[in-house]
Enzyme design. Structure first.
Site, PDB file in Angstrom:
ATOM      1  N   ASP A   1       0.802  -1.222   0.000  1.00 35.50           N
ATOM      2  CA  ASP A   1       0.000   0.000   0.000  1.00 35.50           C
ATOM      3  C   ASP A   1       0.836   1.274   0.000  1.00 35.50           C
ATOM      4  O   ASP A   1       0.357   2.336  -0.395  1.00 35.50           O
ATOM      5  CB  ASP A   1      -0.927   0.026   1.221  1.00 35.50           C
ATOM      6  CG  ASP A   1      -1.916  -1.136   1.216  1.00 35.50           C
ATOM      7  OD1 ASP A   1      -2.221  -1.623   0.107  1.00 35.50           O
ATOM      8  OD2 ASP A   1      -2.367  -1.545   2.298  1.00 35.50           O
TER       9      ASP A   1
ATOM     10  N   ASN B   1      48.369   8.506 -28.380  1.00 35.18           N
ATOM     11  CA  ASN B   1      49.133   9.756 -28.433  1.00 35.18           C
ATOM     12  C   ASN B   1      50.231   9.781 -27.367  1.00 35.18           C
ATOM     13  O   ASN B   1      50.407  10.748 -26.649  1.00 35.18           O
ATOM     14  CB  ASN B   1      48.204  10.965 -28.255  1.00 35.18           C
ATOM     15  CG  ASN B   1      48.884  12.266 -28.673  1.00 35.18           C
ATOM     16  OD1 ASN B   1      49.724  12.261 -29.571  1.00 35.18           O
ATOM     17  ND2 ASN B   1      48.534  13.357 -28.030  1.00 35.18           N
TER      18      ASN B   1
END
Length: 778
Positions: free
Chosen positions: A69, A474
């Site tokens: 609920d 790189n």
């Protein structure tokens, strides 16, 4: 009662974890208060001695709210509610008629999740004359080509005169006034049945841990507490304060103080009700404000369940705010191509329960077409932008190749020995083979160095040599840039760009000096600045349902281990949280590095498990957890090492994790954060409107709206860069990593649990500050 106390004393139990509703928790607290008197009775009866009374003088209680609920004040969500919502939405999606739902909360949230035409709840009885208004709305919806109407009636629904409103009354009313063919479905105990949802499994696990920690920290003066959920954080609240506030709700309703009853139910309930009213009931044109602002909404990146609910919410809230709403098809690709159209209130009807992206979504980034996008924004006079998507939705500005940012733009050959001196390695020689783990460019670099060293022996090598650096990493000494690095950067920014690219373009195009807002929507749940993303809960449920079926298969065949591969990129959220929800024995993720020794330990653990009554195993693996320990490798390793003890199977879930209808959580989460985002956009539009135009170029005018612990927070996207691992597309800190030890503990591994983030006892009145808009609870 004395017999129960005697039983606890005999077993040395003075700490109780009670799971139930307000009645069960109230009874448990009463039992705690009567504990001393009951011990005295046992002494009088000669069942225990004074020494036992001293040893067991206090009973400590911690409660967890287990109720479908969700009517217990002090918590956003109770255990079981989400599963009940799954049952309701499954039924509503299947039959689409008038329904009676047991709980007020379930009725309201399921109405929000399925886009119901009307909802009737006791906390907010309809005004007098509601029958006529409801029939007018149903008739208008049918006139708008809507084939079905949904009316949801909560158990106990009443009108302003406390007269009950039943489903039969509603049905007869619709048939009598409109002549529509109407059916009634009373869901009843269907809402209590079925397997628990992923949300409930995780919630119960988290609350259980918090309850144990609370018991371990109790003293004789610690009041009974209840473990609650506030946003995405576990908190502890005094049990009786929560019970008293819950009782105040019913008292307010009995006295017809309905607005007070809604407020007492908590901000989550109040926010749900306010959002439903905003989206379900369109005001007449004469009552709508006119802002003269145009707002565009689009989806970016991979599709995620709940995107459509977010778009529907944005469109309708925007129209309610007086804006003209525009839909952009196919993300930024459609934007620069001019695939833009005005979208009306009725155009998004029925979108809440639809999976995928009805607008269409692409990974195309705006940077390459920024001029054309600016042109389209001028053409349609777009004053604000709402972007719904995942990591693709925002970018790290200027990551793309920019020649002006290179410190040395003169290409100059450099002697290799000079460049080599910057490498932190021993100089290679003909006797030192290349390291196999070096990237190809460094292998080429060291290869030339070996050729150079060999010139003293081989004259054939005394020729001009030059190396051109080519590597995505790189990392070649002597060069600022390498071939391939920019392409790799663009691939990385494919996962992050869009919103920050637009932010960065403000210096060139004033068209982007407008409010920009992003909603996180990705199954990977890897967006910085938010604990939860739209679509992740649906994907989790898909994983858990599949794992449940696989475990059932393994239980029948016995002695079988399944290796399951999940999506998520480098983010291990789906594998980890899915593994916890499914009861996995292990989950391999990128964020927690592992090696062959860990794999060996897992195999040995499963070997021992096969000697018990549970002769099955479940292992989850994130798709990018390790480039070498692939799903095939782990499958072959388990198959070989488990030979004679268990056999292995593998399963790659793939894109099924992106499909399907959105879960109740994703529907409501998407709906509510989208509504909040549109309200923020409206506020920013008013603030930035000067001299007949919108101009917003501050950091706080380009924000991400995310759930951070207890609250929904707007965060400038440029401030999130420090929190982000851009290479792997994940936040640097992720809250769910603290749940991983719990999965290992439940799988019966010996490990420790981090208690630094455990909750502290608070008071209910302090738990709901006005500034916080909690919404983790659906």
């Amino acid at each position: 009662m004395c017999a129960r106390v005697h039983n606890l004393v005999q077993h040395g139990i003075t700490n109780l974890c009670v799971i139930g509703g307000d009645g069960s928790l109230t009874g448990a607290n009463l039992f705690r208060e009567e504990w001393s008197g009951l011990l005295a009775e046992l002494v009088q009866q000669g069942l225990i001695d004074e020494d036992a009374v001293q040893r067991y003088s206090a009973l400590h209680i911690v409660g967890m709210v287990g109720s479908i609920d969700n009517d217990f004040c002090g918590t956003d969500m109770t255990i079981g509610t989400d599963s009940a919502l799954h049952r309701i939405i499954e039924v509503v999606d299947a039959i689409m008629d008038a329904h009676a739902v047991r709980s007020v909360y379930l009725a309201l949230v399921s109405a929000l999740a399925c886009g119901a035409d009307w909802v009737l709840i006791p906390e907010m009885p309809p005004e007098d004359g509601w029958e006529e208004k409801m029939c007018e709305k149903l008739s208008a919806n049918r006139a708008g080509m809507k084939r079905l109407n949904i009316i949801i009636v909560a158990e106990g629904a009443i009108d302003r005169n406390n007269k009950p409103i039943t489903t039969d009354h509603v049905k007869n009313l619709v048939v009598r006034c409109l002549g529509f063919d109407t059916r009634v479905t009373i869901l009843g105990h269907v809402q209590r049945g079925g397997t628990p949802s992923a949300f409930d499994r995780i919630l119960a696990s988290r609350m259980g841990v918090e309850a144990v920690l609370a018991l371990l920290e109790t003293t004789a003066n610690t009041p009974a507490c209840v473990v609650s959920l506030c946003g995405n954080q576990a908190v502890r609240l005094p049990l009786m304060e929560c019970v008293q506030m819950t009782q105040e709700v019913q008292k307010a309703m009995d006295e017809k103080r309905f607005e007070e009853a809604v407020r007492l139910r908590g901000r989550s309930f109040e926010n749900n009700l306010r959002t439903y009213k905003l989206l379900a009931h369109r005001k007449p044109e004469s009552e709508l404000p006119h802002s003269n602002f145009n707002v565009a909404v689009l989806n970016v990146g991979a599709p995620a369940a709940g995107m459509n609910a977010a778009v529907r919410s944005a469109v309708r809230v925007g129209i309610s705010e007086g804006h003209k709403m525009f839909a952009v098809n196919d993300g930024f690709e459609g934007f620069y191509k001019g695939q833009i159209r005005e979208i009306k209130w009725g155009d998004v009807g029925g979108w809440t329960g639809q999976g995928g992206s009805l607008l269409g979504t692409k990974r195309t980034l705006p940077a390459k077409h920024i001029g054309k996008i600016a042109e389209q924004m001028r053409k349609y006079n777009i004053n604000a932008l709402l972007v719904i998507g995942g990591f693709e939705t925002w970018l790290f500005p200027r990551l793309s190749f920019n020649p002006a940012s290179i410190p040395f733009r003169v290409l100059s050959p450099r002697p290799l020995p000079f460049a080599y001196s910057s490498l932190p390695m021993a100089t290679p020689s003909s006797s030192s083979p290349l390291k196999p783990w070096l990237c190809p460019a460094l292998q080429a670099y060291l290869g030339i160095m070996e050729l150079l060293a060999a010139r003293g022996t081989y004259e054939e090598l005394c020729v001009p040599m030059v190396m051109v650096p080519a590597t995505v990493s790189n990392n070649v000494p002597g060069s600022d840039l390498s071939i391939g690095a920019d392409t790799a950067l663009n691939a990385i920014t494919d996962a992050l760009e869009c919103l920050l690219q637009l932010y960065d373009a403000r210096t060139t195009y004033e068209e982007f000096c407008i409010p920009l807002c992003m909603l996180p929507a990705t199954i990977s749940n890897n967006v910085p600045g938010t604990d939860l993303s739209i679509g992740a809960d649906t994907a989790l449920n898909a994983i858990v349902e599949t794992c449940d079926r696989i475990k059932q298969s393994a239980s029948g065949t016995k002695r079988r281990v399944f290796i399951i591969e999940t999506m998520g990129g480098y983010c291990g959220y789906l594998a980890s949280v899915g593994g916890l929800a499914a009861g996995a024995d292990a989950a391999y993720i990128y964020e927690e590095p592992f090696d062959i020794r860990d794999l060996q330990a897992n195999v040995e653990h499963l070997t021992e498990k096969m000697k018990t009554s549970i002769q099955r195993g479940l292992v989850l693996r994130n798709e990018n957890c390790n480039e070498n320990y692939t799903t095939d490798f782990i499958y072959q390793l388990y198959s070989e090492e488990g030979r004679g003890v268990f056999d292995s199977r593998k399963n790659v879930l793939g894109h099924m994790q992106q499909g399907g209808a959105p879960s109740p959580f994703d529907r409501n989460f998407g709906t509510k954060i989208s509504a909040k985002a549109m309200q923020w956009i409206s506020k920013k539009l008013k603030e930035s409107y000067r001299q007949g135009r919108v101009f917003a170029n501050t950091e706080d005018s380009a924000c991400l709206l995310g759930m951070r612990r207890r609250a929904l927070v707007f965060q400038p996207v440029v401030q999130l860069k420090e929190e982000t691992d851009f290479v792997h597309r994940i936040p640097k800190e992720q809250w769910w990593l603290k749940l991983r030890p719990l999965m290992k503990i439940l799988a019966k591994y010996k490990t420790s649990y981090d208690v630094s983030d455990s909750g502290q006892l608070e008071h209910v009145v302090c738990n709901r500050t006005k500034e916080l808009d909690t919404t983790s609870a659906i």
